[in-house]
Design a protein around this motif. Structure first.
Motif, short mmCIF file in Angstrom:
data_model
loop_
_atom_site.label_atom_id
_atom_site.label_comp_id
_atom_site.label_asym_id
_atom_site.label_seq_id
_atom_site.Cartn_x
_atom_site.Cartn_y
_atom_site.Cartn_z
N ASP A 65 0.82 -1.21 0.00
CA ASP A 65 0.00 0.00 0.00
C ASP A 65 0.86 1.27 0.00
N GLN A 66 1.97 1.24 0.75
CA GLN A 66 2.87 2.39 0.77
C GLN A 66 3.49 2.62 -0.60
N ALA A 67 3.89 1.52 -1.27
CA ALA A 67 4.48 1.64 -2.61
C ALA A 67 3.46 2.20 -3.60
N ILE A 68 2.21 1.74 -3.50
CA ILE A 68 1.15 2.21 -4.39
C ILE A 68 0.86 3.69 -4.14
N ALA A 69 0.81 4.08 -2.86
CA ALA A 69 0.53 5.47 -2.52
C ALA A 69 1.63 6.40 -3.02
N ARG A 70 2.88 5.91 -2.96
CA ARG A 70 4.01 6.76 -3.35
C ARG A 70 4.16 6.86 -4.86
N HIS A 71 3.95 5.73 -5.56
CA HIS A 71 4.27 5.69 -6.99
C HIS A 71 3.07 5.47 -7.89
N GLY A 72 1.88 5.30 -7.30
CA GLY A 72 0.70 5.07 -8.12
C GLY A 72 0.56 3.65 -8.62
N GLY A 73 1.42 2.78 -8.20
CA GLY A 73 1.39 1.38 -8.63
C GLY A 73 2.63 0.66 -8.15
N LEU A 74 2.80 -0.57 -8.57
CA LEU A 74 3.95 -1.37 -8.18
C LEU A 74 4.97 -1.39 -9.32
N THR A 75 6.10 -0.78 -9.09
CA THR A 75 7.17 -0.84 -10.09
C THR A 75 7.99 -2.10 -9.86
N ARG A 76 8.81 -2.44 -10.83
CA ARG A 76 9.62 -3.65 -10.70
C ARG A 76 10.61 -3.53 -9.56
N THR A 77 11.18 -2.34 -9.38
CA THR A 77 12.13 -2.15 -8.29
C THR A 77 11.44 -2.27 -6.95
N ALA A 78 10.22 -1.73 -6.84
CA ALA A 78 9.49 -1.84 -5.59
C ALA A 78 9.20 -3.29 -5.25
N VAL A 79 8.82 -4.07 -6.26
CA VAL A 79 8.53 -5.48 -6.01
C VAL A 79 9.80 -6.24 -5.65
N ALA A 80 10.92 -5.88 -6.27
CA ALA A 80 12.19 -6.53 -5.91
C ALA A 80 12.51 -6.28 -4.45
N SER A 81 12.25 -5.06 -3.97
CA SER A 81 12.47 -4.75 -2.56
C SER A 81 11.51 -5.53 -1.67
N LEU A 82 10.26 -5.64 -2.11
CA LEU A 82 9.27 -6.40 -1.34
C LEU A 82 9.65 -7.87 -1.26
N VAL A 83 10.14 -8.41 -2.38
CA VAL A 83 10.57 -9.82 -2.38
C VAL A 83 11.70 -10.02 -1.40
N ALA A 84 12.66 -9.08 -1.39
CA ALA A 84 13.80 -9.22 -0.48
C ALA A 84 13.35 -9.12 0.97
N LEU A 85 12.46 -8.17 1.28
CA LEU A 85 12.04 -7.96 2.66
C LEU A 85 11.08 -9.03 3.14
N HIS A 86 10.18 -9.47 2.26
CA HIS A 86 9.12 -10.38 2.68
C HIS A 86 9.28 -11.77 2.09
N SER A 87 10.49 -12.12 1.70
CA SER A 87 10.69 -13.48 1.18
C SER A 87 10.47 -14.50 2.27
#
Length: 349
Positions: A65-87
């Motif tokens: 939700d924070q990524a969506i609020a900041r960027h209007g959607g999920l970018t590939r870099t944001a998802v890469a960070s999410l994968v690393a943090l929430h793997s």
């Protein structure tokens, strides 16, 4: 198109699928989330989207939700960070324990299936023998009675097998849920809430591989709080912890989706700058350094003055370095130079 505009919100589906139509609905929602944000349907991307749509991981939902609020959607870099943090990586002893339990349940299910196959074969043999006897016209009543008894026995055993397999499946599902819950704390630092060293290593691998595949580059910085031992000795470890949280917050707030911050250990942090040369990374990081150094830090609860808190940093780029270990080593050497030159400064390797 962002996830919010795609009309997808967490918690709109449940974990248990009552029927195939619900399972298909979940599949469609995950696909919509992937393609609305132009994400490739990789295993890791699919897993992040599935857990978000189901709403079974509150920390992940909040991050998305924070990524969506900041960027209007999920970018590939944001998802890469999410994968690393929430793997789903967790401690080795937990992996072994969960694996042993899951293996035991899988063996139990296999045993039940084997027993059911044996019963089925015996029933088939009984049917064949009965059919042969009936074909001769002899003892029809006895044969039919035997076949009815075999049928009743097979039905009872099938019900028992079905019940045992269902229970084993439920227990395996419970193990998966516990594994997901354990992963929430396995990849984050409990003091700052930042990704920890385990998550950082995964993120660095993603950044390095992506940069090589796409002929791009990235840089990383190691940041170290200046005179941190003096802060601990003078004000105590609880105040030292608050200083660590202050620097963590400052590093996290600046930049964009292309900046990833992790606690490296102690008073050290690593910042990853995607698609950035060391000079650009230095320019962005120096704004944070200057902002932190300009503050007079006080303890809100007691009014105690800590004074100025600064950090030093060393930056290394990807070019000319064979792997992320070489980048970290170069950044650490640059950090040592920054310390030796007077602290509160950034040096590039």
């Amino acid at each position: 198109m962002g996830a919010a505009r795609a009309g997808i919100r967490p918690g709109e589906a449940t974990i248990e699928m009552a029927d195939m139509s619900e399972a298909r609905g979940l599949w469609d929602r995950i696909g919509e989330l992937l393609f609305a944000n132009e994400l490739e349907p990789t295993v890791s991307n699919f897993d992040i989207c599935r857990r978000y749509v189901l709403g079974i991981d509150e920390a992940l939902v909040a991050s998305v939700d924070q990524a969506i609020a900041r960027h209007g959607g999920l970018t590939r870099t944001a998802v890469a960070s999410l994968v690393a943090l929430h793997s789903r990586a967790i401690a080795t002893d937990e992996i072994i324990r969960f694996a042993q339990q899951a293996r035991a349940k899988a063996d139990e299910a296999a045993t039940v299936i084997g027993e059911a196959q044996g019963v089925t074969r015996r029933f088939a043999d009984a049917l064949e023998a009965g059919a042969t006897t009936l074909a001769t016209g002899a003892g029809a009543e006895v044969v039919i009675a035997d076949l009815l008894a075999e049928t009743r026995l097979m039905t009872e055993r099938a019900w028992t097998a079905e019940d045992r397999i269902r229970k084993a499946s439920e227990e395996i599902h419970d193990l998966r849920t516990r594994l997901a819950e354990a992963s929430v704390t396995a990849n984050s630092d409990p003091l700052t809430g930042l990704p920890n060293r385990r998550a950082l290593e995964a993120r660095l691998r993603l950044a390095y591989d992506a940069a090589k595949e796409q002929s791009r580059t990235f840089s990383l910085a190691i940041c170290d709080i200046d005179h941190f031992k003096r802060i601990n000795d003078t004000h105590g470890h609880p105040i030292g912890d608050q200083v660590i949280k202050l620097i963590a917050s400052s590093l996290s707030k600046v930049g964009s989706d292309s900046l990833f911050v992790a606690r490296y250990g102690g008073e050290e942090f690593v910042v990853v700058f995607d698609d950035a040369e060391p000079e650009e990374a230095m320019s962005r990081l120096d704004m944070i350094r200057a902002d932190v150094a300009a503050r007079q830090v006080t303890v809100r609860r007691t009014g105690e003055t800590v004074g100025r808190v600064t950090f030093s940093s060393g930056i290394a780029g990807m070019r000319g370095r064979r792997d992320t270990s070489a980048m970290l080593k170069a950044a650490d050497e640059a950090l040592y130079r920054a310390k030796s030159e007077g602290r509160n400064r950034i040096c590039v390797a």
